[in-house]
Design a protein around this motif. Structure first.
Motif, PDB file in Angstrom:
ATOM      1  N   TYR D 252      39.487  36.468  40.180  1.00 55.33           N
ATOM      2  CA  TYR D 252      38.442  36.875  41.112  1.00 55.33           C
ATOM      3  C   TYR D 252      38.577  38.354  41.461  1.00 55.33           C
ATOM      4  N   THR D 253      39.808  38.760  41.779  1.00 56.35           N
ATOM      5  CA  THR D 253      40.068  40.168  42.082  1.00 56.35           C
ATOM      6  C   THR D 253      39.675  41.034  40.890  1.00 56.35           C
ATOM      7  N   LYS D 254      40.056  40.563  39.683  1.00 61.92           N
ATOM      8  CA  LYS D 254      39.786  41.298  38.457  1.00 61.92           C
ATOM      9  C   LYS D 254      38.277  41.429  38.222  1.00 61.92           C
ATOM     10  N   ALA D 255      37.584  40.283  38.281  1.00 66.58           N
ATOM     11  CA  ALA D 255      36.130  40.271  38.055  1.00 66.58           C
ATOM     12  C   ALA D 255      35.455  41.219  39.033  1.00 66.58           C
ATOM     13  N   ASP D 256      35.968  41.218  40.258  1.00 66.00           N
ATOM     14  CA  ASP D 256      35.413  42.048  41.308  1.00 66.00           C
ATOM     15  C   ASP D 256      35.550  43.532  40.981  1.00 66.00           C
ATOM     16  N   SER D 257      36.751  43.938  40.592  1.00 64.79           N
ATOM     17  CA  SER D 257      36.986  45.356  40.343  1.00 64.79           C
ATOM     18  C   SER D 257      36.323  45.796  39.045  1.00 64.79           C
TER      19      SER D 257
END
Lengths: 306, 306, 306, 306
Positions: D252-257
């Motif tokens: 989720y963090t990755k997709a977000d950034s």
């Protein structure tokens, strides 16, 4: 008091001292009850906190029948003492605010009323006494008194993270609910009344108990097919518990790093102070005033200073 | 070992070497018992670890009545052997420290005492023997002996993450507790005594069992309204379990990246070594001395070196 | 297939092609059984997978007594067919490897043996048949056959994250265990035998059931004090569940970002291919050979190519 | 509404406006039923939503036998009203699409059919009425009607995170399943039929109940060895619950950034609009048309505009 401003050239504080003694007395009461910046205000908050906790413990002890039988008179007297104290506080709160109706119909106003009145009603009507237990809701005031929010960290990343992920988690829980209804209905068809799944609402209840991994075991599938579907529900619940957690931790990390970019250390310090300021407007009960603010940022009414 | 340093011209610590042989013997004992850098110290730690584990297993076996009946004599003798060993260790610990009271009233000192004394008291007073079970607390020493902390990674990100999020999690759990009291009270009013919710404390206990998703099922709501409220509690518990997890993982990530920026690899290596140093001051029992330190960083007393 | 290389002037591996036909037959068998690059190898793997699943389902059906009574003969015959198939596979595996002992005493070798032998023993000794259930361990081979690892993503971030946090989680679980022993002992003292806490091991078992939020409810505290301590244990369990989750997700994020910095896309692609290569050395059963490798990277023995 | 475009000189789509009034009537119906951009379409969706919820509540009330006995006639009539309404909707949906078979055999088409037909069958055949409960599946349509997806945030990080970690979580759950089969078999051998582990499938079911920390308690280990293995299973389940959570939050963090780097704010806004567009092709039921699109991006058929 606003009229006094008219003549004022340099001093902005003269007016306060011209207020009549009655208003002063009311204002002082307001300061003690609603704020926590003065020693008297702090003392009031501590006493209120103790009284609330004592009242909760009293209600709990009363509910234990063996205890109630033994110490009934003591409990009844203590209950009346607490009730009268709370009544006095309730009246004082109404008197000290300029717009009493605003307090009476506010969230805390209603709770304060509901936690005081049942004892009086119980004099005339039997059975309503159990409602005293609603006093537990007064515990929410503990949050305000202890200012717990400030422990949650400067600049409220947590609050921001929860706020940012609120909609997502709501939709997520809604999806869980729909899954519960669908699976609950299927389980009702599969297991039937003889295995405890007596109707669909109960079956849905069981399904939520299972999806959330609580698992009371008051109802449990007995047929092989029911156990198989239960297995799917449990693995589903196990897999999806990851989603809200993932959302919150990602949002929290994000809110944290965004905060760092947006605000300087000075601003963060300022924000923190804002949260610690306990002033509360005499007129409209608005909070979160800045340090050194002279007037309410909501209604323009003058704030008190010691 | 100190004599080698005596001839050192620039040494200013001559006094230490003038200690009589008794002090030296005590210091050696201190080194063996409190430190783990020497072979003897390591051996002592390993034996102590085995003795603690053996004593725990003994207490466990004794609690199984069928086992106790069969092997009562064997268990009793073993128990006495362990008790005497622990007593000797306790006395040795007192002797080898310069300030015995500091040890006696330290956390571990009290645990060591409490895990030794019940067996002696049981000679005069029946029924106190069960307190031997308090010996389980000695297991905490395993952490110190195995130096488990170092496995938690260089520079203690985990400790920092937990420390940073401690206050937040505490407030969070406090909020959970208040929710439990409020919902518990409501469930008591809704379900009543006939469905197992006999009093408010029990109802609050049930509420925590449900909120934490443990769900024993010893008490379970039976009325439709009670089951509906239980559903809300469970979904709430399911949704909020995400919050502490999110806090910890975000803090952990943060502590990790901050660490990287703050310290060079060399410093991290150094920090790691600091944690592995097992020296313990003869005088004040202070720990975490730097490698090669000559004096205690707390009381200035000389440290031992081989 | 090796003959094509015989005429190669620069080839230094002539010896291999001089192996007699028997060795070649063995090598072919090795290729079929241990590798999955050829159509025959793939077919063998698929058949083995089906046979394993069928054998598990058979064992499950047999354990359902109502089913066993009805179809005993059918189940018995199927059981023998599967057993003979597995025996043939076991023998083929031994024959086709150069160092059979290495296979026999490998993890999978022992499992293969244990899942085949009980049926034969059951001819002479009654009661040992239940051990057929150990065949479930063969399911672990499914991981190798389906090469599930590759779904876990290129460059194995997950494996790295778990590996990096393994020690931390181990220490963490160890701490949970110690807490369980201490709280379990306390609960035994508080609740006693009359409430189901018959001995300390059972009490510790209950404590782990509670800390992990499983909560069977077969044992549940009945005294108010016991329920109070249970509340603490549950809230503790609820709070600490956040720690391993936080560790894994932080390590995962870290492993992910480090990977990106360390490797170029080409290298990641290469790593992925490495994982998909199913070659397995004829001599020492080593795996993870590079694409196009001629010799085993462990023992130097020649690898097969089609 | 098309007539406004007739006079357009450069328009090349004159043919569409020549459709006879019957087609126009069908198109209007299509717009009302399948889209939500017009007031009529919105009204239809709201009524449908209420009807679905009402039908679910009806089915639930019917399943409560005490309620069914009391209000049987009322429930039966309401049931018929709902069934006829759903039938009309079903027919309208078929009429208004150009390719009815595409709707009939679509996921929602089958659900709509299955939730309508049981009531009619119950006229001839007793016992099939319970299938009305399948109507719960119609709840899935709520997602489409309320367009819940848009609350999940611009650019669908959550969807991406789940999609990216889907394979990993699947493998993970598969591993959990294999562990459950292996441990379930072991528990069957250890505990045996006398303690509730009557057969291996039931034992595996218990194992999943335990691994997922649900813990019904309908079956619980009774032998010390069984409880010991249960302890291992629980700690395992406690430890591995961290893995899927870690995966999702990291992804989720990755997709977000990644999202932030890939798309400009304008593009994100555009993506959001795309999701809010509720147009649905008259011919092939394709969705997700761009704002202002004239033709279906799937079949090239003209789209409606008001």
């Amino acid at each position: 008091m606003f009229f006094l401003k008219k003549n004022d050239l340099f001093s902005t504080f003269d007016i306060v001292s011209h207020q009549n003694s009655k208003a002063n007395w009311k204002d002082k009461l307001h300061e003690i009850i609603y704020e926590a910046d003065t020693p008297a205000g702090k003392l009031f908050d501590v006493i209120l906190l103790i009284a609330i906790l004592a009242s909760i413990i009293l209600v709990m002890l009363e509910s234990i029948s063996s205890f109630d039988v033994k110490y009934h008179t003591f409990l009844d007297i203590s209950e009346w003492v607490i009730t009268i104290l709370f009544s006095l506080e309730y009246i004082a709160r109404i008197i000290s605010v300029r717009k009493p109706l605003k307090y009476i119909f506010s969230f805390y106003g209603i709770i304060d009323f509901l936690s005081t009145i049942p004892k009086y009603i119980s004099l005339f009507l039997a059975g309503t006494h159990a409602l005293v237990a609603l006093r537990a809701l007064r515990l929410l005031r503990v949050f305000r008194i202890l200012k717990l929010a400030r422990y949650l960290g400067a600049s409220n990343q947590l609050a921001n993270a929860i706020k940012a992920s609120r909609a997502k988690i709501a939709v997520f829980l809604f999806a869980v609910l729909i899954a519960a209804v669908i699976f609950g209905t299927i389980m009702y068809l599969v297991e039937g009344e003889e295995n405890g799944f007596t109707n669909i609402p109960k079956s849905v209840y069981w399904c939520i108990v299972t999806l959330t991994t609580v698992g009371f075991g008051d109802i449990a599938p007995a047929t092989p097919l029911g156990q198989f579907i239960a297995t799917i529900i449990m693995i589903l619940g196990y897999g999806i518990i990851a989603v809200p957690t993932g959302i919150v931790s990602a949002e929290y990390t994000k809110a944290d790093s965004e905060n760092k970019n947006k605000f300087t250390d000075e601003e963060l310090e300022h924000q923190k102070n804002l949260q610690l300021n306990t002033q509360c407007c005499v007129n409209c009960l608005a909070e979160k005033h800045q340090d050194g603010a002279e007037f309410c940022h909501k209604c323009g009414c003058r704030l008190h200073h010691d």
